[in-house]
Design an enzyme around this catalytic site. Structure first.
Site, PDB file in Angstrom:
ATOM      1  N   GLY A 188       0.804  -1.218   0.000  1.00  0.00           N
ATOM      2  CA  GLY A 188       0.000   0.000   0.000  1.00  0.00           C
ATOM      3  C   GLY A 188       0.839   1.271   0.000  1.00  0.00           C
ATOM      4  O   GLY A 188       2.059   1.239   0.174  1.00  0.00           O
ATOM      5  N   HIS A 189       0.135   2.389  -0.124  1.00  0.00           N
ATOM      6  CA  HIS A 189       0.838   3.684  -0.200  1.00  0.00           C
ATOM      7  C   HIS A 189       1.551   4.010   1.109  1.00  0.00           C
ATOM      8  O   HIS A 189       1.084   3.705   2.183  1.00  0.00           O
ATOM      9  CB  HIS A 189      -0.101   4.823  -0.617  1.00  0.00           C
ATOM     10  CG  HIS A 189      -1.335   4.997   0.186  1.00  0.00           C
ATOM     11  ND1 HIS A 189      -2.308   5.914  -0.158  1.00  0.00           N
ATOM     12  CD2 HIS A 189      -1.793   4.387   1.303  1.00  0.00           C
ATOM     13  CE1 HIS A 189      -3.280   5.854   0.714  1.00  0.00           C
ATOM     14  NE2 HIS A 189      -2.994   4.950   1.605  1.00  0.00           N
TER      15      HIS A 189
END
Lengths: 339, 339, 339
Positions: free
Chosen positions: B250-251
Site C-alpha cells: 500500500g501507499h
C-alpha cells in the site's frame, strides 16, 4: 512537495477560491484574498500552503502549525494558532481532498491516437480521446469523450466505456459496459470468463458465461484486480464504488453504490453487497449472500452468511465484531491460565 | 538437467574455481583441478556434477551420493562418501546458490531496441540496454546500462531504473525511481495510485496520491504484484528485499533492507517493516504499524499491532507464535473432551 | 438472452439433437423433433427454450416453468409441468452445460496474424492459428493448430502450446510446455521465476530456477493467476484442472488431474495435490505437503500438514471440517456463557 516529473501543480488559488472548492467557510472573510500556492502537512507547511486537521491525534501539531491556512472542523477552531487562517468544514478531510484535487487534478487528456495503436474501423471514438502506444480497440467498441486508453491496454469487441474515463496500461476489458469518469488501473481484467463448471468425475464441463460486467459512474478499479462477467445475469458494480488492487469479483456479483473494497478482497459468485458496504483488506465473502447496506467487515474476515444492514463483522466465520473481540480475549485468558 | 531451450549452461569449472565462487574451502587441495560440468541433486548427480547438503534430513542421501563433489557444512564432513570431493562452507545453501549462478547466470542482456518498441525522444537510454517488442518508454524516463525491458512493458513518463535491471513482459512502471540490479517480473504494477479517499455519504472523494515508489538495489518484485505510490511521502522498498507474486504494498509503506514477502501477502498503507522481516505467504499487515527488525510472521497471519524486533508471530489477530500453538492445542483438547 | 455484441447464438437444435449433445434421454421420443432456439432459466424461459433443474431448492420453480423443455434427474421427473418436454439425465447440470456449449460455443478461431504481431522467424505456427495485434512470439516457440493468441500476449523463447488453445490478452508464457485445449485468461503469468533464495544476513542469494511449467490438456488458468516454473524439477498442472483468478502456484508444485482451485488460492512450493482436489476460495497450502485425492478444502483454510485422500478440511491450521464446526460452536457457546 510533489515531484514535478510526475505531478503538475496548478494554482495559486486565493483562500476564497479554496473555500468554494472545498465547500468550506472562511472563518475571517478578510482572509479571502490570501494567496495559497500548495498543499502540505501540518508540520512541513509554510505561509503559502494549506493543510488540515481531521484526526484529533494531531491537535498539538495543528496548534503549532506554520501553515498559512488550515481546514478544520468547528470543534477545533479554538485550537488554531493565532495567525493561521481557517477554512471551517464539517468534513475537513473531504474539503481538503477537494482542495488537493484543485492543486493536482488528474492530468487532462491530451487528444491523440498513437500511430502504433490498433483500432478497428467500426470502433466509435468520442471527441478528444487519447489512445497510447500499442493499445488495441476491437470491432464495435465505443470510447467516450476525453477518455484515456493507456499503452498496451486491450479493449475487446463491442465493449463500451463512457466519457472522461482512464484505462490503465496493460489492462483488458471484455464483455463490459462501463460508465463515465471510471478509473481502471493498470493490469485490471474486466469481463473475463466466470469460473463456472459442472463438476464431474468424467472431467469438469465448462458452462459458457453469457453475461456482461456493467460498471456505473465514478467507479475506481485497482491494479491487477479481476472482475468476471456474469453467467447469464450481469456482474454489476454500482456508482461510486472503489475497488483496490488484486481484488477478485466473481460472476453475477452485484456491488451497490459507494462500496469500498480494500486490497486482495474476494467476493464469490452471485453475492450481493448493498450500498456503502466496506470490506477491509483480504476479506472473503462467500457466494449467494447478501451483505446489508452500510456494513463494515474487518480485514481478513470470511463471511459465510448474509449480514444485516449496518453490521460490523469480523472473523472466520465472520460474526459480530464485538463477539470476535470477546472470543479472542477469552482464548488469551484461557491460555494464560494454563501456564 | 535444465532444458536447453530455456537455460544455457556455462562452464565447465574446476573445483578450485567453484570454491572461490561459492566462498567455500576445498577440503583436499589436490581436488582443485577436478572439472565439474553441472549442478545436480544428491540422488541424481554423477561424477562430473556438484550437489550440496544443507537440510540434515538428507544426510543419508548425502552418504550415498555419487556426485563428484558436494558443498557441505563442517559438521557433516564426516558423513561424506569416501570418493566425494568436498567444498566446506558455513552456509552450504548459499555457497551452492552462488555456484548454480555460475553455471546458469541470468542471460546477458543482448543490446538492441526492437523496431516495434515506442521510445520517447526525451528518454535517456543507458549503454547496452535491450528493449523488446512493443515495450513503451515515456517522456524523460531513464533506463540504466544493460537493463532489459521485456515485451509490451510500459515505463511511464519520468520514471528511472538503474543499471543491470530486468523489467518483465507486460509490466508497468509509473511514478517510481528504481535502483540497480532490480528484477521486476511480468505483470508487476509499480507506482499505481494509492487507495486514498475521504469517505463520505455524498460519495467518496479521491485524494490525489502525490508520492513515488522508491526501490533500492538488488530488489526482486514478483509477477502480478502491485506497489502503490505514496500519498505525499514515498513508498520505499529497501535494498535486497525480495517480494513474491501477487503481493500488495500500500501507499507510504516502508520496507527495510533484505525483507522477504511471500506470495499473496498484503501490507497496508503507511506500515513500516524494518530490516530482515520475513512474511510467509498470505500475511496481512494492517496500516500504520511497525514490524521490528528480524521478525518472522507465519503464513496467513493478520498483524494488527506493532511487533517488537526479533519476534515470531502467528494467527489472526497475530500474537507470539508459541501462544498461537497453545491456543490451537487448547481448542483441540476442549473439542475432544466434549465428544 | 445473451448480448449479441459478445455472444453468438448457434442453433436452433431439435430436442433429439440436444439429448445427444447433453448425453441425456428423451422422456417422450415423439418430442425429439421439437425445435429449441435458446437456453434459459426456469423462470424466464418460453416455449422455444430449454432450462434445467439440478438444485432441488428450485423444484417449485420447475413445477411452474413455461420452458418448452427441461433437463432433469430421474427422481424429479414427476414434478414437471404437464406440457414441459423432458431430457432425463443423472447429471442434469452437466447435461445442461453441454447443451449451453452447443448454443454458445467458444467462438471459432478466425485464422490470421495481425500485421502488428511480432513473430520470430524460428517460431513454429500450426494451421489456422490467430495471432492478435501486438502479440509477441519468441524464437523457437511453437503454437498448435487453431490456437488463438490474444492481443499483446507474450510467448517467450522456446515455449510450446498445443492445438485449440486460447491465450488471453496481455498474458505471458515463459519456460513452459502447454497441452491441448488449454484456456489461459488475460494477465496470467506462466513460467515466471520461482521464489528461491539462500537467505543470509549478508543479503539473500538467488537460486536460479531451472525447471519448467508443464500443463496438461483441457486446463483453464484464470485471469492474473501466476504459476512459477520449477527450481529443477518442473511445476506440473494435470489434465482437466481448473484454476480461477489471482491464484498463485509455487515452484515444483504438482497438481493432479481435474483439480479445482478457486480465486486467490495459493499453493506453496513443492506441494502435491492429487487428482480431484478442490480448494475453495483463498485457501493456502503450505510447501512440501501432499493433499490426497478427492480432498475438499473450505474457503480461507490454511493447510499445514498433509491430508489423507477424501478428506474435508477447514480452518487455520486446517483440520477435519466437523472439528472446525465444533470449535466454532464451542467458542460461541463459551462467549455467550460469559455474558
Amino acid at each position: 512537495m510533489a515531484d514535478p516529473r510526475f505531478f503538475q501543480r496548478h494554482g495559486p488559488f486565493t483562500l476564497g477560491d479554496l473555500a468554494k472548492i472545498g465547500e468550506a467557510v472562511l472563518q475571517s472573510p478578510e482572509s479571502g484574498s490570501k494567496e495559497i500556492r500548495d498543499i502540505g502537512t501540518l508540520t512541513d507547511s509554510g505561509e503559502d500552503q494549506i493543510s488540515f486537521l481531521d484526526n484529533r491525534k494531531y491537535v498539538s501539531a495543528f496548534s503549532q502549525t506554520e501553515a498559512g491556512a488550515c481546514v478544520v472542523a468547528p470543534r477545533d477552531v479554538e485550537k488554531a494558532p493565532a495567525d493561521c487562517r481557517l477554512l471551517v468544514s464539517d468534513a475537513p478531510y473531504r474539503s481538503f481532498a477537494l482542495i488537493v484535487q484543485a492543486f493536482y487534478p488528474l492530468p487532462a487528456t491530451v487528444p491523440g491516437i498513437h500511430p502504433s495503436a490498433v483500432i478497428a474501423d467500426s470502433a466509435k471514438l468520442g471527441d478528444g480521446i487519447c489512445v497510447d502506444a500499442g493499445a488495441v480497440i476491437g470491432e464495435g467498441a465505443s470510447v467516450g469523450a476525453r477518455t484515456h486508453i493507456g499503452a498496451n491496454a486491450v479493449l475487446g469487441t463491442g465493449i463500451t466505456i463512457g466519457a472522461d474515463g482512464r484505462v490503465g496500461a496493460n489492462s483488458t476489458l471484455e464483455c463490459c459496459d462501463v460508465g463515465e469518469r471510471v478509473q481502471i488501473h493498470p493490469g485490471a481484467r474486466i469481463g473475463t470468463r466466470g469460473f463456472g463448471f459442472a463438476m464431474d468425475p468424467r472431467g469438469h464441463v465448462e458452462l459458457p458465461q453469457l453475461g456482461r460486467v456493467v460498471i456505473g459512474n465514478d467507479v475506481e478499479i485497482g491494479a491487477n484486480s479481476t472482475i468476471d462477467r456474469g453467467m447469464g445475469p450481469d456482474t454489476v458494480i454500482g456508482d461510486g464504488t472503489k475497488i483496490d488492487n488484486l481484488v477478485q469479483i466473481g460472476h453475477n456479483v452485484r456491488l451497490g453504490k459507494h462500496c469500498v473494497l480494500a486490497g486482495q478482497t474476494g467476493i464469490a459468485g452471485s453475492a450481493v453487497l448493498e450500498d456503502f458496504v466496506i470490506c477491509a483488506a483480504k476479506v472473503g465473502v462467500a457466494g449467494h449472500l447478501t451483505i446489508g447496506a452500510g456494513t463494515r467487515i474487518a480485514a481478513m474476515s470470511g463471511v459465510t452468511k448474509s449480514v444485516p444492514a449496518g453490521s460490523t463483522f469480523a472473523g472466520v466465520p465472520a460474526g459480530e465484531h464485538r463477539n470476535w473481540l470477546r472470543k479472542n480475549a477469552l482464548l488469551n485468558r484461557m491460555v494464560k491460565e494454563q501456564e
